[in-house]
Design a protein around this motif. Structure first.
Motif, short mmCIF file in Angstrom:
data_model
loop_
_atom_site.label_atom_id
_atom_site.label_comp_id
_atom_site.label_asym_id
_atom_site.label_seq_id
_atom_site.Cartn_x
_atom_site.Cartn_y
_atom_site.Cartn_z
N UNK A 273 0.82 -1.20 0.00
CA UNK A 273 0.00 0.00 0.00
C UNK A 273 0.86 1.25 0.00
N UNK A 274 1.96 1.23 0.72
CA UNK A 274 2.89 2.38 0.73
C UNK A 274 3.45 2.61 -0.67
N UNK A 275 3.84 1.56 -1.35
CA UNK A 275 4.39 1.69 -2.71
C UNK A 275 3.33 2.23 -3.67
N UNK A 276 2.11 1.72 -3.56
CA UNK A 276 1.01 2.20 -4.41
C UNK A 276 0.78 3.69 -4.17
N UNK A 277 0.70 4.05 -2.90
CA UNK A 277 0.44 5.44 -2.53
C UNK A 277 1.51 6.37 -3.08
N UNK A 278 2.75 5.95 -2.98
CA UNK A 278 3.85 6.79 -3.50
C UNK A 278 3.70 6.99 -5.01
N UNK A 279 3.37 5.92 -5.73
CA UNK A 279 3.19 6.05 -7.19
C UNK A 279 2.04 6.98 -7.52
N UNK A 280 0.94 6.84 -6.79
CA UNK A 280 -0.23 7.70 -7.04
C UNK A 280 0.06 9.16 -6.68
N UNK A 281 0.83 9.36 -5.62
CA UNK A 281 1.23 10.72 -5.24
C UNK A 281 2.08 11.37 -6.32
N UNK A 282 3.03 10.62 -6.87
CA UNK A 282 3.91 11.14 -7.91
C UNK A 282 3.13 11.58 -9.15
N UNK A 283 2.00 10.91 -9.41
CA UNK A 283 1.16 11.26 -10.56
C UNK A 283 0.19 12.39 -10.23
#
Length: 153
Positions: free
Chosen positions: A66-76
């Motif tokens: 979930x942390x990895x997903x969140x980081x990717x979504x934040x970057x976008x």
């Protein structure tokens, strides 16, 4: 099961589930996301704001995933984090208004068309359809829990 009166229902339901999966993949592609990230973004758009832990529970993912997903979504620019004013340790995640609008734009044509078609049905048929879909959801949830429990053992 040949000749069963439930065959047409089961076949139609299988086709509906397959179309839902394909539609979900296409919407993810339209947003430039993989399916996992798209599902997380949809959860935040529908249920958010959520803590990372609650999002992990909602999706059935680990905290690290979930942390990895969140980081990717934040970057976008699809997700933002907000720290609580009262408890600085508490951070909630929210889908950006733009991301929520893009999801809405992708789903609204189908929802509108479906709503229009349903209005042509008599009330008792709509009631029967809703009842069937609710039973189907309950059975699918139970089946999913059973599968998850089997995987854990």
């Amino acid at each position: 099961m040949s000749g069963s009166s439930s065959e047409p229902v089961a076949g139609t339901l299988r086709a509906l589930v397959a179309l839902a999966r394909e539609s979900e993949r296409e919407m993810a592609l339209r947003l430039g996301l993989n399916l996992t990230d798209y599902r997380a973004l949809c959860a935040l758009a529908e249920f958010g704001p959520l803590t990372s832990g609650r999002l992990a529970e909602e999706l059935g993912y680990t905290a690290a995933t979930t942390t990895a997903i969140t980081k990717r979504l934040e970057l976008r620019g699809y997700v933002s984090r907000e720290r609580s004013e009262t408890d600085r340790r508490l951070v909630t995640l929210s889908a950006s208004p733009e991301a929520s609008q893009r999801i809405l734009d992708l789903t609204l044509p189908l929802v509108s068309a479906l709503s229009e078609k349903l209005h042509a049905f008599p009330a008792e048929q709509i009631t029967a359809v809703v009842a069937f879909l609710e039973v189907t959801q309950d059975l699918m949830r139970t089946h999913l829990q059973m599968l998850s429990t089997k995987d854990a053992t």
